[in-house]
Design a protein around this motif. Structure first.
Motif, short mmCIF file in Angstrom:
data_model
loop_
_atom_site.label_atom_id
_atom_site.label_comp_id
_atom_site.label_asym_id
_atom_site.label_seq_id
_atom_site.Cartn_x
_atom_site.Cartn_y
_atom_site.Cartn_z
N UNK A 98 -25.03 20.66 -4.66
CA UNK A 98 -25.57 20.51 -3.31
C UNK A 98 -26.41 21.73 -3.03
N UNK A 99 -27.54 21.50 -2.41
CA UNK A 99 -28.45 22.58 -2.03
C UNK A 99 -29.11 22.24 -0.72
N UNK A 100 -29.69 23.21 -0.02
CA UNK A 100 -30.22 22.95 1.31
C UNK A 100 -31.53 22.17 1.35
N UNK A 101 -32.25 22.13 0.24
CA UNK A 101 -33.55 21.44 0.22
C UNK A 101 -33.58 20.38 -0.87
N UNK A 102 -34.32 19.30 -0.65
CA UNK A 102 -34.46 18.29 -1.70
C UNK A 102 -35.12 18.89 -2.94
N UNK A 103 -34.74 18.38 -4.09
CA UNK A 103 -35.30 18.82 -5.37
C UNK A 103 -35.41 17.65 -6.31
N UNK A 111 -28.29 15.66 -7.49
CA UNK A 111 -28.53 16.69 -6.48
C UNK A 111 -28.34 16.07 -5.10
N UNK A 112 -27.48 16.70 -4.31
CA UNK A 112 -27.25 16.29 -2.92
C UNK A 112 -27.89 17.35 -2.02
N UNK A 113 -28.31 16.92 -0.85
CA UNK A 113 -28.89 17.85 0.12
C UNK A 113 -27.90 18.03 1.25
#
Length: 115
Positions: A98-103, A111-113
């Motif tokens: 999980x990360x704060x920005x889409x990738x 990948x989750x936002x």
């Protein structure tokens, strides 16, 4: 202490992995990292991530490589985090972060936002 010792200590804490970004912070150049990859038989483990051990990557190394690939503010999450914590009923080879920005997703990584 030398840069090489600092890099080895860092990699040993991260499943024998480091990001090129981390190595640059320690005083290496991307070119010097590429030379060490060739000279020492290290392998690329993700975009901008290097593994200092030979052979197939373990699940833990793949998980750490995903976190390092996506950079700061990224963490292992969902089923992958449950597996890391050894929760009952969770198995498989999922790597989810999980990360704060889409990738753009990478092969083998979901990948989750989130915030």
């Amino acid at each position: 202490m030398s840069r090489d010792e600092d890099l080895n200590r860092l990699a040993s804490r991260q499943e024998h992995l480091f990001s090129v970004r981390q190595a640059v912070t320690l005083g290496f150049t991307p070119q010097s990292i590429s030379a060490r990859v060739r000279k020492h038989g290290w392998q690329r483990a993700g975009r901008g991530v290097v593994c200092t051990s030979a052979g197939n990557l373990t699940w833990r190394q793949k998980a750490m490589a995903a976190v390092l690939t996506y950079g700061p503010d990224t963490f292992l999450s969902h089923r992958a985090a449950a597996r890391l914590w050894g929760l009952d009923g969770v198995d498989g080879s999922w790597v989810e972060v999980t990360r704060p920005r889409p990738s753009r997703p990478r092969p083998g990584v979901t990948v989750h936002v989130g915030e």
